[in-house]
Design a protein around this motif. Structure first.
Motif, PDB file in Angstrom:
ATOM      1  N   ALA A 315      -2.636  -5.358  -0.587  1.00  0.00           N
ATOM      2  CA  ALA A 315      -2.860  -3.971  -0.166  1.00  0.00           C
ATOM      3  C   ALA A 315      -1.580  -3.357   0.384  1.00  0.00           C
ATOM      4  O   ALA A 315      -1.281  -2.181   0.129  1.00  0.00           O
ATOM      5  N   CYS A 316      -0.818  -4.141   1.130  1.00  0.00           N
ATOM      6  CA  CYS A 316       0.447  -3.654   1.682  1.00  0.00           C
ATOM      7  C   CYS A 316       1.412  -3.296   0.557  1.00  0.00           C
ATOM      8  O   CYS A 316       2.108  -2.279   0.632  1.00  0.00           O
ATOM      9  N   LEU A 361      -9.066  -3.227   7.918  1.00  0.00           N
ATOM     10  CA  LEU A 361     -10.070  -2.172   8.056  1.00  0.00           C
ATOM     11  C   LEU A 361     -10.104  -1.289   6.814  1.00  0.00           C
ATOM     12  O   LEU A 361     -11.175  -0.970   6.289  1.00  0.00           O
ATOM     13  N   TYR A 362      -8.956  -0.913   6.322  1.00  0.00           N
ATOM     14  CA  TYR A 362      -8.864  -0.056   5.140  1.00  0.00           C
ATOM     15  C   TYR A 362      -9.514  -0.736   3.930  1.00  0.00           C
ATOM     16  O   TYR A 362     -10.256  -0.093   3.166  1.00  0.00           O
ATOM     17  N   ASN A 363      -9.263  -2.027   3.753  1.00  0.00           N
ATOM     18  CA  ASN A 363      -9.890  -2.769   2.658  1.00  0.00           C
ATOM     19  C   ASN A 363     -11.407  -2.767   2.785  1.00  0.00           C
ATOM     20  O   ASN A 363     -12.138  -2.645   1.797  1.00  0.00           O
ATOM     21  N   LEU A 533     -10.858   8.520   4.473  1.00  0.00           N
ATOM     22  CA  LEU A 533     -10.144   7.408   3.854  1.00  0.00           C
ATOM     23  C   LEU A 533      -8.794   7.864   3.312  1.00  0.00           C
ATOM     24  O   LEU A 533      -7.786   7.152   3.416  1.00  0.00           O
ATOM     25  N   GLN A 534      -8.741   9.070   2.742  1.00  0.00           N
ATOM     26  CA  GLN A 534      -7.469   9.594   2.264  1.00  0.00           C
ATOM     27  C   GLN A 534      -6.491   9.795   3.424  1.00  0.00           C
ATOM     28  O   GLN A 534      -5.305   9.459   3.316  1.00  0.00           O
ATOM     29  N   VAL A 666      -8.652   4.105  13.971  1.00  0.00           N
ATOM     30  CA  VAL A 666     -10.053   3.901  13.644  1.00  0.00           C
ATOM     31  C   VAL A 666     -10.206   2.489  13.122  1.00  0.00           C
ATOM     32  O   VAL A 666      -9.506   2.078  12.218  1.00  0.00           O
ATOM     33  N   PHE A 667     -11.147   1.757  13.709  1.00  0.00           N
ATOM     34  CA  PHE A 667     -11.336   0.363  13.333  1.00  0.00           C
ATOM     35  C   PHE A 667     -12.804   0.126  13.024  1.00  0.00           C
ATOM     36  O   PHE A 667     -13.667   0.924  13.363  1.00  0.00           O
TER      37      PHE A 667
END
Length: 676
Positions: A315-316, A361-363, A533-534, A666-667
């Protein structure tokens, strides 16, 4: 190679299967492989049982024009099909002790308070075995070598059992069953390898000792070092070089996946190790060579301690790479490896820890919405344009599905059989292994083997069936010469239909995956979550770029921050900035606020990490409130509503209050492991 023509012919036939199963196979650093002279090619990780050596031989033949022999387990060498292919490729069989293990008589146990190197037996016949044999416990829970045999009911072992499962079953009152594997002298194998290397051959070996599906390499076996040292000690002028090869897969067990083979720089064993080996200090020499090989393999493979870290690294890399920049598959592997190196070096840095948590979190947010990272930024359109793209994609998907349907029906028996047989074989391999996680390293091999066996039979049956119907119903006059061409035409036509279905299906699957994000963007309650999310991705892109550009020069002297130019962020459209005005809709896209750090002397409210969640299990329990309640931290819905609006860059007017609200992040709560 005794029969080069047979080698090339069979390799060409099998290359059709490889090109059919894998969408793309690339090589990197092939110029480093010497065109002449003896080579001991060391490949890892061994993620695909029989597919790995096949891909390696195929790519070496294509890129370097060298024929390669491999080492294969003697158990597989004795099988009819695998053995026939192995002999055609000039493979060298290697006997493994675990393949010759037999069940011992009686049961064994160890006294809990006694000597842990003394193994006692009930109704056993230890005298039938020899010192040096291996004792293997059930389910491969532990193994050790026999040091001495005292009697039929007592033996001494070289190393006590330390595994928890092994100790538990051996200390039980009833004891446990066991297997005994004979000690094997590999001198014949080492001599065979030495003779071929002296003749200038290229021999490939997988030093982990067996295939597995772990994200990291297994410890290397000593055999590869012994082969190299034995060859150079007896033939110091042969010019032997060791070349490492990283087998990097993207979902190795899946149909139409991708692979990258990366070759490292050739290694020459130092003279000091050869001299140590000659002088009898074999352990030190072998360990030195293994360290060299392991270090070289690390430079061409992607190694992570666990699956979660691998997902974060991938992801990174996607966040660091601008969307408009296209990089080749080998470059993707190289970037992954450098990110892993940087992560392992700076993993205790607070910035890296915070970035790791935010990417996790994003994943998880992507997983919940059922979309991919590359689809997030593509939803910046008006409602009508999104609707148009959705209808266009559905129509295109329908047409492609019609084109793929005939071939899918024709090939469906092979798909079904390959799926069921490969899963069953993976379960069998998993039960007999201590290093496999899910047995996925077996799946691709058996899918290819089933396809190799069933496809010719299936299409021959289709051709005969076609001839039967044409002849029986006189679709073509029997006197016509075209009747004799029907078998040939059928044999060519049916595979072509299947291949066309494969190409149609690839495009159709990509379109199918793009439909869900478009559909979500049309739902007002979900559109807000997509926009969050964006916005989260934009922040992550900036943070990832800043952390990498800051820490990268400390680890890589040749680091160039402008090698991948960050993409200029576009201003969101009016549609994506639109929010629902109701408290209930806002709260549907957030979760409960657990704790709020407030400074009574300041006018800013700041949320601590882990306080705000994207999805609330009980959104209707949060209601609106008055300004007096927010000062006392009693109105959680007010804080959530304000956090959402502030994150989206909108201002919310209040009659008697104009405080600004800026959350740190945000988590979300933990989820199961996510697939990339």
């Amino acid at each position: 190679m005794n029969h080069p023509f047979i080698y090339d012919t069979i390799l060409w036939i099998l290359s059709i299967l490889i090109d059919f199963f894998f969408r793309e196979v690339k090589t990197r650093g092939a110029f480093r492989v010497p065109r002449k002279g003896p080579i001991l090619l060391v490949a890892a990780p061994h993620a695909n049982q029989f597919v790995d050596p096949l891909i390696l031989m195929l790519q070496l033949r294509r890129e370097v024009n060298r024929r390669t022999s491999t080492l294969v387990a003697a158990k597989s060498y004795r099988q009819k099909i695998i053995g026939a292919f192995s002999r055609a490729f000039g493979a060298i069989p290697v006997e493994r002790a675990q393949d010759l293990a037999i069940r011992g008589k009686g049961k064994i146990f160890i006294l809990p308070n006694g000597d842990q190197t003394e193994v006692h037996g009930k109704d056993t016949e230890f005298t039938n075995h020899r010192p040096g044999d291996t004792i293997i416990l059930p389910n491969n829970s532990g193994s050790t070598h026999i040091a001495s045999i005292e009697s039929d009911n007592l033996i001494r072992i070289k190393r006590e059992f330390r595994e928890e499962d092994a100790v538990r079953v051996l200390h039980s009152a009833e004891g446990c069953t066991y297997k005994v594997a004979p000690e094997i002298n590999q001198a014949v194998v080492f001599d065979n390898v030495r003779r071929r290397l002296v003749d200038g051959a290229c021999i490939a070996i997988f030093p982990e000792g067996g295939s597995h599906d772990r994200p990291e390499m297994l410890p290397l076996k000593a055999g590869v070092a012994i082969m190299a040292l034995e060859t150079l000690s007896q033939n110091p002028d042969c010019g032997l070089q060791i070349v490492s090869c990283g087998m990097n897969y993207f979902h190795p067990h899946r149909f139409r996946s991708r692979a990258v083979l990366e070759f490292g720089s050739p290694l020459s064993i130092p003279e000091e190790y050869i001299q140590l080996y000659k002088d009898g200090n074999r352990r030190q020499a072998i360990q030195g060579v293994l360290d060299m090989i392991y270090g070289s393999l690390l430079s061409v493979t992607v190694q992570t301690p666990d699956y979660e870290t691998l997902m974060v690294i991938q992801a990174c890399r996607r966040l660091y790479k601008p969307a408009h920049v296209q990089i080749s598959l080998p470059k993707v592997v190289d970037l992954n490896r450098k990110l892993i190196t940087g992560y392992n070096h700076f993993k205790n840095d607070p910035r890296v820890i915070r970035l790791h948590d935010r990417i996790l979190l994003y994943n998880r947010q992507l997983y919940r919405l059922g979309i991919r990272d590359h689809q997030v930024q593509g939803l910046r359109y008006s409602r009508f344009l999104i609707l148009y793209k959705l209808l266009y994609s559905c129509c295109k998907l329908f047409l492609l599905a019609l084109g793929a349907l005939p071939g899918a029906i024709l090939f469906s028996p092979v798909f079904i059989a390959a799926k069921r047989i490969s899963v069953r074989k993976a379960e069998e391999a998993l039960r007999g292994s201590t290093v496999k996680i899910q047995g996925r390293d077996i799946l691709a091999t058996w899918k290819l083997l089933v396809a190799l066996g069933m496809t010719p039979i299936l299409y021959s049956f289709y051709a005969l069936l076609c001839c039967y119907f044409i002849y029986s119903y006189k679709l073509i006059p029997h006197s016509s010469v075209f009747v004799y061409a029907i078998p040939i035409i059928s044999s060519v036509l049916f595979p072509m239909v299947t291949y066309a279905a494969l190409r149609f299906g690839e495009v159709a699957v990509d379109i199918y995956k793009s439909i869900r994000p478009l559909f979500l963007a049309l739902i007002p309650s979900k559109a807000n979550a997509v926009y969050i999310l964006q916005h989260e991705r934009e922040e992550l892109v900036a943070e990832v770029t800043d952390v990498i550009n800051t820490l990268g020069p400390e680890l890589f002297p040749d680091f160039d921050a402008h090698r991948l130019v960050p993409e200029k962020q576009e201003r969101p459209s009016r549609y994506t900035r639109r929010l629902s005005s109701s408290v209930e809709s806002d709260v549907d896209n957030l979760s409960q606020l657990h704790e709020t750090d407030m400074n009574a002397d300041a006018k800013d409210y700041i949320l601590s990490q882990g306080d705000v969640y994207l999805y609330s299990p009980y959104p209707r329990e949060l209601t609106s409130s008055t300004p007096e309640e927010e000062i006392g931290n009693e109105n959680k819905a007010y804080l959530i509503r304000k956090a959402l609006r502030e994150r989206m860059g909108l201002r919310m007017s209040q009659k008697n209050d104009s405080r600004e609200f800026t959350p740190d992040g945000v988590f979300s709560e933990s989820d199961d492991q996510l697939s990339d």
